[in-house]
Design a protein around this motif. Structure first.
Motif, PDB file in Angstrom:
ATOM      1  N   UNK A   1      68.593  -5.952  19.550  1.00  0.00           N
ATOM      2  CA  UNK A   1      68.358  -5.207  18.553  1.00  0.00           C
ATOM      3  C   UNK A   1      68.319  -3.737  18.624  1.00  0.00           C
ATOM      4  N   UNK A   2      69.626  -3.290  19.490  1.00  0.00           N
ATOM      5  CA  UNK A   2      69.871  -1.910  19.836  1.00  0.00           C
ATOM      6  C   UNK A   2      69.782  -0.903  18.857  1.00  0.00           C
ATOM      7  N   UNK A   3      70.128  -1.009  17.760  1.00  0.00           N
ATOM      8  CA  UNK A   3      70.239  -0.064  16.530  1.00  0.00           C
ATOM      9  C   UNK A   3      68.742   0.175  16.444  1.00  0.00           C
ATOM     10  N   UNK A   4      67.853  -0.724  16.159  1.00  0.00           N
ATOM     11  CA  UNK A   4      66.434  -0.354  16.019  1.00  0.00           C
ATOM     12  C   UNK A   4      65.782   0.219  17.108  1.00  0.00           C
ATOM     13  N   UNK A   5      66.142  -0.124  18.317  1.00  0.00           N
ATOM     14  CA  UNK A   5      65.484   0.386  19.414  1.00  0.00           C
ATOM     15  C   UNK A   5      66.015   1.988  19.582  1.00  0.00           C
ATOM     16  N   UNK A   6      67.096   2.228  19.549  1.00  0.00           N
ATOM     17  CA  UNK A   6      67.578   3.705  19.668  1.00  0.00           C
ATOM     18  C   UNK A   6      66.958   4.446  18.485  1.00  0.00           C
ATOM     19  N   UNK A   7      67.042   4.069  17.191  1.00  0.00           N
ATOM     20  CA  UNK A   7      66.280   4.765  15.931  1.00  0.00           C
ATOM     21  C   UNK A   7      64.850   4.811  16.228  1.00  0.00           C
ATOM     22  N   UNK A   8      64.038   3.870  16.833  1.00  0.00           N
ATOM     23  CA  UNK A   8      62.733   4.174  17.003  1.00  0.00           C
ATOM     24  C   UNK A   8      62.538   5.189  17.915  1.00  0.00           C
ATOM     25  N   UNK A   9      63.431   5.243  19.145  1.00  0.00           N
ATOM     26  CA  UNK A   9      63.231   6.261  20.142  1.00  0.00           C
ATOM     27  C   UNK A   9      63.408   7.616  19.485  1.00  0.00           C
ATOM     28  N   UNK A  10      64.442   7.849  18.627  1.00  0.00           N
ATOM     29  CA  UNK A  10      64.769   9.047  18.100  1.00  0.00           C
ATOM     30  C   UNK A  10      63.521   9.577  17.182  1.00  0.00           C
ATOM     31  N   UNK A  11      63.095   8.514  16.386  1.00  0.00           N
ATOM     32  CA  UNK A  11      62.076   9.021  15.468  1.00  0.00           C
ATOM     33  C   UNK A  11      60.466   9.377  16.384  1.00  0.00           C
ATOM     34  N   UNK A  12      60.444   8.642  17.435  1.00  0.00           N
ATOM     35  CA  UNK A  12      59.303   8.954  18.352  1.00  0.00           C
ATOM     36  C   UNK A  12      59.605  10.579  18.991  1.00  0.00           C
ATOM     37  N   UNK A  13      60.792  10.561  19.466  1.00  0.00           N
ATOM     38  CA  UNK A  13      61.151  11.871  20.291  1.00  0.00           C
ATOM     39  C   UNK A  13      61.025  12.982  19.186  1.00  0.00           C
ATOM     40  N   UNK A  14      61.228  12.863  17.984  1.00  0.00           N
ATOM     41  CA  UNK A  14      61.201  13.862  16.936  1.00  0.00           C
ATOM     42  C   UNK A  14      59.917  14.122  16.496  1.00  0.00           C
ATOM     43  N   UNK A  15      59.040  13.249  16.557  1.00  0.00           N
ATOM     44  CA  UNK A  15      57.516  13.219  16.177  1.00  0.00           C
ATOM     45  C   UNK A  15      56.824  14.216  17.407  1.00  0.00           C
ATOM     46  N   UNK A  16      57.130  13.764  18.555  1.00  0.00           N
ATOM     47  CA  UNK A  16      56.537  14.587  19.544  1.00  0.00           C
ATOM     48  C   UNK A  16      57.181  16.084  19.791  1.00  0.00           C
ATOM     49  N   UNK A  17      58.348  16.305  19.317  1.00  0.00           N
ATOM     50  CA  UNK A  17      59.038  17.582  19.468  1.00  0.00           C
ATOM     51  C   UNK A  17      58.153  18.614  18.405  1.00  0.00           C
ATOM     52  N   UNK A  18      58.162  19.962  18.754  1.00  0.00           N
ATOM     53  CA  UNK A  18      57.387  20.809  17.607  1.00  0.00           C
ATOM     54  C   UNK A  18      58.447  21.222  16.710  1.00  0.00           C
ATOM     55  N   UNK A  19      58.047  21.791  15.744  1.00  0.00           N
ATOM     56  CA  UNK A  19      59.046  22.460  14.546  1.00  0.00           C
ATOM     57  C   UNK A  19      59.905  23.248  15.226  1.00  0.00           C
ATOM     58  N   UNK A  20      61.119  23.138  14.927  1.00  0.00           N
ATOM     59  CA  UNK A  20      62.401  23.926  15.393  1.00  0.00           C
ATOM     60  C   UNK A  20      62.656  23.782  16.870  1.00  0.00           C
ATOM     61  N   UNK A  21      61.771  22.547  17.495  1.00  0.00           N
ATOM     62  CA  UNK A  21      62.145  22.245  18.975  1.00  0.00           C
ATOM     63  C   UNK A  21      63.414  21.708  19.068  1.00  0.00           C
ATOM     64  N   UNK A  22      64.056  21.524  20.219  1.00  0.00           N
ATOM     65  CA  UNK A  22      65.499  21.131  20.562  1.00  0.00           C
ATOM     66  C   UNK A  22      65.214  19.666  21.076  1.00  0.00           C
ATOM     67  N   UNK A  23      66.075  18.738  20.658  1.00  0.00           N
ATOM     68  CA  UNK A  23      66.410  17.365  21.365  1.00  0.00           C
ATOM     69  C   UNK A  23      67.603  17.148  22.010  1.00  0.00           C
ATOM     70  N   UNK A  24      67.950  17.000  23.000  1.00  0.00           N
ATOM     71  CA  UNK A  24      68.983  16.839  23.847  1.00  0.00           C
ATOM     72  C   UNK A  24      69.294  15.382  23.872  1.00  0.00           C
ATOM     73  N   UNK A  25      70.050  14.821  23.351  1.00  0.00           N
ATOM     74  CA  UNK A  25      70.636  13.383  23.375  1.00  0.00           C
ATOM     75  C   UNK A  25      71.802  13.354  24.167  1.00  0.00           C
ATOM     76  N   UNK A  26      71.839  12.362  24.957  1.00  0.00           N
ATOM     77  CA  UNK A  26      72.805  12.010  26.223  1.00  0.00           C
ATOM     78  C   UNK A  26      72.998  10.429  25.930  1.00  0.00           C
TER      79      UNK A  26
END
Length: 153
Positions: free
Chosen positions: A90-115
């Motif tokens: 179920x990789x699409x859900x797995x990756x999407x959940x990770x994005x959501x969680x990374x964005x949650x812990x990121x401060x407003x206007x913070x930067x997420x680097x995706x590799x």
């Protein structure tokens, strides 16, 4: 709290300073082994976590690096699986959940680097399954670096 989170650090391959004091190196695995070619593989995170459910408060980091597993086809104990990890079915859900969680812990206007590696799943397919729009990134290599910013609504 340190300002940078590497949410799935693996063996810290792309880091110039693998012990950077400004970074929390996190991963869900701990491995110390020798690969088939004799190289040592050490995955020793500062904190062992699941990037889909992190123990950090909302808006905790200025930068988050998200380099999840990107393989769906690799032998369970192959050097590829050991080094990079394997995505679940179920990789699409797995990756999407990770994005959501990374964005949650990121401060407003913070930067997420995706590799991401396009080796088995094209990055365009991954982007279809997340709700965030990239700012910029490279578009020519198999290993992709894409930058996102947490927008405030």
């Amino acid at each position: 709290m340190k300002p940078i989170l590497d949410a799935c650090c693996g063996s810290r391959m792309f880091w110039y300073d693998k012990k950077n004091p400004n970074v929390i190196f996190a991963d869900n695995r701990e491995i110390e082994t020798t690969l088939c070619d004799g190289r040592a593989l050490v995955i020793k995170p500062d904190e062992k976590i699941d990037f889909r459910n992190m123990p950090y408060d909302d808006n905790s980091f200025k930068m988050v690096i998200y380099d999840p597993p990107h393989l769906i086809h690799a032998g369970k104990n192959s050097w590829l699986a050991l080094k990079y990890g394997i995505l679940p079915e179920n990789w699409p859900t797995y990756i999407s959940q990770g994005f959501d969680e990374c964005m949650r812990v990121l401060e407003p206007y913070g930067v997420l680097i995706f590799k991401w590696s396009d080796q088995q799943i094209n990055v365009s397919e991954v982007l279809k399954h997340i709700k965030y729009k990239p700012l910029f990134g490279d578009k020519r290599s198999k290993t992709r670096w894409i930058v996102f910013m947490k927008n405030v609504s």
